[in-house]
Structure formats: structure tokens, C-alpha cells
Scaffold this active site. Structure first.
Site, PDB file in Angstrom:
ATOM      1  N   CYS A  82      80.181  87.613 105.868  1.00  0.00           N
ATOM      2  CA  CYS A  82      79.812  86.261 106.275  1.00  0.00           C
ATOM      3  C   CYS A  82      78.798  85.625 105.350  1.00  0.00           C
ATOM      4  CB  CYS A  82      79.263  86.281 107.697  1.00  0.00           C
ATOM      5  SG  CYS A  82      77.848  87.394 107.896  1.00  0.00           S
ATOM      6  N   GLU A 120      85.228  87.974 113.900  1.00  0.00           N
ATOM      7  CA  GLU A 120      83.826  87.697 114.234  1.00  0.00           C
ATOM      8  C   GLU A 120      83.137  87.182 112.985  1.00  0.00           C
ATOM      9  OE1 GLU A 120      79.503  89.112 114.254  1.00  0.00           O
ATOM     10  OE2 GLU A 120      81.161  89.572 112.894  1.00  0.00           O
ATOM     11  N   ARG A 165      71.090  86.455 119.063  1.00  0.00           N
ATOM     12  CA  ARG A 165      72.096  86.576 118.001  1.00  0.00           C
ATOM     13  C   ARG A 165      73.339  85.785 118.385  1.00  0.00           C
ATOM     14  NH1 ARG A 165      72.153  90.291 114.029  1.00  0.00           N
ATOM     15  NH2 ARG A 165      74.055  90.572 112.805  1.00  0.00           N
ATOM     16  N   ARG A 167      76.980  84.360 117.415  1.00  0.00           N
ATOM     17  CA  ARG A 167      78.111  84.611 116.524  1.00  0.00           C
ATOM     18  C   ARG A 167      79.345  83.903 117.075  1.00  0.00           C
ATOM     19  NH1 ARG A 167      74.666  85.839 113.567  1.00  0.00           N
ATOM     20  NH2 ARG A 167      74.505  87.631 112.162  1.00  0.00           N
TER      21      ARG A 167
END
Length: 381
Positions: A82, A120, A165, A167
Site C-alpha cells: 500500500c 485490503e 487503524r 483500512r
């Protein structure tokens, strides 16, 4: 669990596997087993192999892997690197050499045609280049015959882990029935605290402690780091306290300077940084997860920061299983056509769904389909 992993009914091909966090979330359900995993980073492979000695692990660059070399599976998954889409990677997107890795994943999906796809990535994927990067990704998936849903989920709200977090998760199905049955999990109450993932009591190796004379900024830490209900970070000039009483987002460069490893105040009144094991705890990995003893801490911090919140993956995997278990895979080959009419329902900037409504050989034919079906379109205006 309803099955042992070795006899689990659904199979997985995993790409950009890292240390295996996504696969772990799936296999914990007892319904999925990994038949192939690919990871290029040799240090991540070492951790993966230590925890999954029976999983076939391919260390080649994905560009060199032929689809004919990997087994057919029910699920193809990947958290493609990512950095190309993150703030830390300066948001270069497809211009970054790593940006094309999505298309390598798409190559495998098109060749193997799995029933389910799972992706993801960082939250910034949806906003990069004014949304154009994610538009390319989602349209590539739906034009290749998948029905997709995506949503940004925060680990502290959906995984009961004390880490902030966010995502994005993209789930795709090769048939409309599975897609209609699937929904993302609902938020759950956060009951775990920093004390569930961090050992405030016992002495650790001296290398984790910050001392007077050891760090030039130590004197600035002491008046700020005062609570055991808060995690802190040194941000070059000042101390940042996490006001939500959870860990800040763990990053891949924790062990290399950049965003420093979170700091805590121990029972003995000392200041230290989290150990790599505590970082994995903060991602929701089970206590039984092993870290290679001969691996450098910098690599272990990187692996933890690059990884996923396992309990969030687990909850999504349960919902996927509920959508497909006991139902036939009613995939029918899509119509042929040069043009596609794509349906997209974008509930917010961070949630939506999309699929191809119809195909046609010409724009006029597509317009006829729209008119005859009474499909409302957004105009250019």
C-alpha cells in the site's frame, strides 16, 4: 470452529501474504485453508513459515509467477503493498513502481476465476488522485465480472482491538446471489484496553527503555508521559498522546526512525517503547503467534506495521462464509460487449458497492437498454 483447518471446505490463494495475517483471520473460522501463498520479502517469509510450516510458500516476484503454476481456489486474496497509495509513500499511486501490483493480482483473478476475492488496503486508497485510483481498481474488478462491496473499517470499532487503524476492505463475488447475501459486520463495543496488549509490569531488555543521556529529548518525555491509560509518540519536537486511550496506527517504519514505536510508562515509572510482540498483540494476533528469534527487531516492527487487524478480517471472513456456505456457485459467463453500464451505489466516501448492469456492442445499444429498463442515470450536469 466447525472444521479443522486441514479439512476446511474453502481454499485460498494468497498474494502479498506478508506474515499471513489475512489468511489467519480466515483460517480461524475453521472454514478456510490456504493452498498457496506468495510473498517476496524474505524476512516476512521467515515469520510466515514459522507459523505456517505446511503452507506452500512461493518467494518469487509476483510478476514472474504464471497463473498456471498456482492451484485453483475458492478465494483469491491480497493486501497489495500500500505504500504507493499511502501518505507515507507520498501518494504516487500507479506512478509508483509498486502501484502496478494490483494488476498482477487482477491477472491471477482473471485466470483462476475464484468465487470470492478479498482485498485490503490503506484508507487513502479511496481518496488518492481525487478518487481516480480507486475508480480504476473498482471498475477493473466489475468489468471483469465481479460484484463488489467495499467499506473502510477501524480496528478499534470492528475488531475490539485497542488500536486506531482504518483500512479499506473490498469483497467481491463472481455471482449476484452471494453478493446479495453478503454484508460487512456491524461495529462492536471496544472492551480491550492497552493493558490487554502491553505488559506494564515485567522487566524487558534494556534496549527498549528510554534513559537520561541516552536520548537527547528524554527531558521532554518525562513531564508528558504520565499515564498508563495512554500511548505516546515522540514526534521529533514534541510528545503526542493518544487521547482515545488506544494505540496510534502502527506503521511499517516504526523501527527505522520515522514514526517512532509507541511509548508507555511502566509500573516502575520507566519510559519504554513497545516490543515487537506487543505490536503484534496490538494487531490482534493470538499469543501463540511466533516471532523468529533470529530476526532483527527493525524487521519485526516493519512486519507488524505492514500487517492487518486479524479480528476484523476474521469477522469479515465469517460474513463471507455465511454468504456462500450451503449455496451453489451460480456463476454464469457474462454477456459479451464492448461497452459496460456499471451500477455504483456509493453510500459515502468510504463505503459502496458496484457491478456491471449490462453490456452492449455500441453506445446506442447501451442507451436503448437504459431507456427500455427505465434505469435512472446521473446526467453530466
Amino acid at each position: 470452529m466447525t472444521n479443522s483447518v486441514s479439512s476446511a471446505p474453502y481454499t485460498i490463494d494468497a498474494f502479498f501474504a506478508g506474515v499471513g495475517g489475512i489468511e489467519l483471520g480466515f483460517t480461524q473460522t475453521g472454514e478456510f485453508r490456504v493452498v498457496y501463498a506468495n510473498e517476496f520479502d524474505k524476512n516476512a517469509r521467515k515469520t510466515y513459515a514459522e507459523n505456517n510450516p505446511e503452507t506452500p510458500l512461493d518467494g518469487r516476484d509476483v510478476h514472474d509467477v504464471l497463473a498456471s503454476e498456482i492451484p485453483d481456489s475458492d478465494v483469491i486474496m491480497g493486501g497489495f503493498p500500500c505504500q504507493a497509495f499511502s501518505i507515507a509513500g507520498y501518494r504516487k499511486g500507479f506512478e509508483d513502481d509498486r502501484g502496478d501490483l494490483f494488476f498482477e493480482l487482477l491477472r491471477m483473478i482473471n485466470a483462476k476465476r475464484p468465487r470470492v476475492i478479498f482485498i485490503e488496503n490503506v484508507k487513502n486508497l479511496v481518496s488518492h488522485d481525487h478518487g481516480n485510483t480507486f475508480k480504476v481498481i473498482r471498475e477493473a474488478l466489475v468489468e471483469n465480472d465481479y460484484y463488489i462491496k467495499w467499506k473502510v473499517l477501524n480496528g478499534k470499532d470492528y475488531g475490539n482491538v485497542p488500536q486506531n487503524r482504518e483500512r479499506i476492505y473490498v469483497v467481491g463475488f463472481d455471482n449476484k446471489e452471494d453478493y446479495d447475501r453478503f454484508s460487512f459486520p456491524d461495529p462492536i463495543k471496544l472492551t480491550k484496553t492497552l493493558h490487554d496488549v502491553i505488559d506494564f509490569h515485567n522487566k524487558k531488555d534494556e534496549k527498549y527503555y528510554y534513559r537520561e543521556g541516552k536520548q537527547p529529548f528524554y527531558d521532554k518525555l518525562v513531564p508528558e508521559i504520565t499515564s498508563q491509560d495512554t500511548a505516546y509518540q515522540w514526534r521529533r519536537q514534541y510528545v503526542r498522546a493518544n487521547k482515545s486511550h488506544v494505540l496510534p496506527t502502527l506503521t511499517a517504519n516504526m523501527g527505522t526512525g520515522g514514526h517512532n514505536v509507541p511509548l508507555i510508562l511502566t509500573d516502575s515509572g520507566e519510559i519504554r517503547k513497545l516490543t515487537p510482540k506487543e505490536c503484534f498483540n496490538g494487531q490482534g494476533y493470538p499469543e501463540s503467534f511466533k516471532l523468529p528469534e533470529d530476526e532483527a527487531n527493525g524487521q519485526l516492527y516493519k512486519q507488524a506495521g505492514n500487517s492487518v487487524v486479524v479480528p476484523v478480517i476474521h469477522r469479515i471472513a465469517e460474513k463471507i462464509c455465511k454468504a456462500i456456505d450451503g449455496y451453489e456457485d451460480n456463476h454464469t459467463k457474462r454477456e459479451e460487449g464492448k461497452y459496460a453500464l456499471i451500477y455504483s451505489d456509493i453510500d459515502s466516501r468510504f463505503e459502496g458497492q458496484s457491478y456491471v448492469q449490462s453490456y452492449a456492442d455500441s453506445i446506442d445499444e447501451l442507451k436503448d437498454i437504459v431507456d427500455s429498463s427505465d434505469i435512472p442515470l446521473l446526467t453530466d450536469k
